[in-house]
Design a protein around this motif. Sequence first.
Motif, short mmCIF file in Angstrom:
data_model
loop_
_atom_site.label_atom_id
_atom_site.label_comp_id
_atom_site.label_asym_id
_atom_site.label_seq_id
_atom_site.Cartn_x
_atom_site.Cartn_y
_atom_site.Cartn_z
N TRP A 178 0.98 -1.12 0.54
CA TRP A 178 -0.18 -0.35 -0.12
C TRP A 178 0.97 1.05 0.07
N VAL A 179 2.03 0.90 0.91
CA VAL A 179 3.37 2.37 0.81
C VAL A 179 3.46 2.83 -0.67
N LEU A 237 2.00 2.00 -3.02
CA LEU A 237 0.98 2.23 -4.18
C LEU A 237 0.22 3.55 -4.05
N LEU A 238 0.92 4.40 -2.97
CA LEU A 238 0.67 5.89 -2.33
C LEU A 238 1.68 6.36 -2.84
N VAL A 290 -0.06 6.75 -6.32
CA VAL A 290 -1.14 7.76 -6.51
C VAL A 290 -0.28 9.37 -6.21
N MET A 291 1.26 9.03 -5.78
CA MET A 291 1.50 10.68 -6.01
C MET A 291 1.82 10.54 -7.89
N GLY A 307 -1.06 11.43 -9.66
CA GLY A 307 -2.13 12.60 -9.53
C GLY A 307 -0.55 13.66 -9.89
N CYS A 335 -2.72 16.79 -12.36
CA CYS A 335 -2.82 17.82 -11.20
C CYS A 335 -2.30 18.87 -13.03
N PHE A 342 -4.97 -1.24 -8.74
CA PHE A 342 -4.82 0.43 -8.54
C PHE A 342 -4.79 0.37 -9.94
N MET A 398 -10.21 -4.71 -3.15
CA MET A 398 -8.28 -4.48 -2.93
C MET A 398 -8.43 -5.00 -1.47
N THR A 448 -3.22 3.59 6.87
CA THR A 448 -2.02 3.98 6.05
C THR A 448 -2.69 4.94 4.96
N VAL A 449 -4.07 3.66 4.34
CA VAL A 449 -4.63 4.41 2.99
C VAL A 449 -5.09 6.48 2.74
N GLY A 462 -2.62 8.60 2.82
CA GLY A 462 -1.80 8.61 1.86
C GLY A 462 -2.86 9.60 0.59
N PHE A 498 -2.31 13.57 -0.45
CA PHE A 498 -2.32 13.69 -2.26
C PHE A 498 -3.37 14.93 -1.75
N ILE A 505 -2.96 18.24 -4.09
CA ILE A 505 -3.08 19.20 -4.97
C ILE A 505 -3.82 20.24 -5.11
N MET A 550 -3.28 24.01 -6.57
CA MET A 550 -4.29 24.80 -7.32
C MET A 550 -4.68 26.38 -6.78
#
Lengths: 249, 107
Positions: free
Chosen positions: A47-48, A50-51, A54-55, A58, A62, A230, B68, B80-81, B84, B88, B92, B96
């Motif tokens: 998960w870490v 995957l985060l 995400v960044m 992301g 953006c 993911f 998941m 944790t999720v 995160g 994020f 953002i 912005m």
Amino acid sequence: MDSQSIATTPEELDRSVLPHAHEHPAFLRHHFEDVGQQREAASFGMWVFLLTEVMFFGGLFCAYLIFRNWYHPAFVAGSNTLDITLGTTNTAVLICSSFTMAMAVYSAEIRRRGQLILFLVLTIVLGSAFLGIKAVEYHQKYVDHHIPGLDFSIQEFVHPSNPKAIPLAPDMAEKTQLYFFLYFAMTGMHALHMIIGIALLFIMVARASKGAYTEGHVIPVENFGLYWHFVDIVWIFLFPLLYLISRYR
Amino acid sequence: MTEKTQETHQDAEVHVVKPPVYLAIFLALLALTALTTGISFIDLGVFNAVIALAIACFKASLVVLFFMHLHYSSRLLKLTVAAGIFTFLLLISLTMTDYISRAWGMF
């Protein structure tokens, strides 16, 4: 994902059941107290990772958000050159592959080797179908001269063939390159993740056919499942942003 | 192994998600894909983007929670999720804020 102390053959597993200094399955590393703790730690690590992904995506999202607001007419025009039928089909294909991957995890958990291999192979087939459809779309962009930097043409945006489209001034039409740049960067990075995923699936099929994963050690399949889902989520956001939100009506 | 650690591991007990759950989520995801594509052909102004993103967030939540397994996971993983995603969104929003307050007339 896992390189040491994985029991891949039935012989190794048999040996692991024999008592040595202390009894535990062969796949349990010595620094974990039990299988549950090992599994929890593995999920946490995945998960870490995957985060961080995400960044990474992301940042691209953006950039898309900002440039879409700056050059809105160009992004609308660019978006409408995409084939919504192929995009929707691809979304459905990817959701199907996520379902087969979830079923593969379930098959590993209930320890059915044949079923696990079947679902892993189905995931490979669906993932490859997605890439195939994506290749058709990329080829169309090549034919239309809509690949930025590669003989890019603003003709379609200055003198649109679609009667609903609003013709753009040449300087705004140039900004469609930015739309296509982001389109290729985002779908390209997504496709790269799919290619890596399919390569890992081939390795997993090979190992599963030797008996791995169905003897209690489901962590590799489960963590790969997290990765695959993911990648699906990234597409769930890419699809509306690139294809849907700026349609001509 | 102490009594206490054994208890904590009980919390992390693996929950095997059954195929009917996967099937239900799978069908819901397909239905939502059809819905979001359908809505994109109706002119709702700015709400086209809002609705499309809302549906995408809902689909992503279904995938995260059920495919998941986060719905069945330990509090550590949930936190944790959540941390995160919060980070994020923070990044953002700050980006912005900067763009909206500097590039006058661009937004």
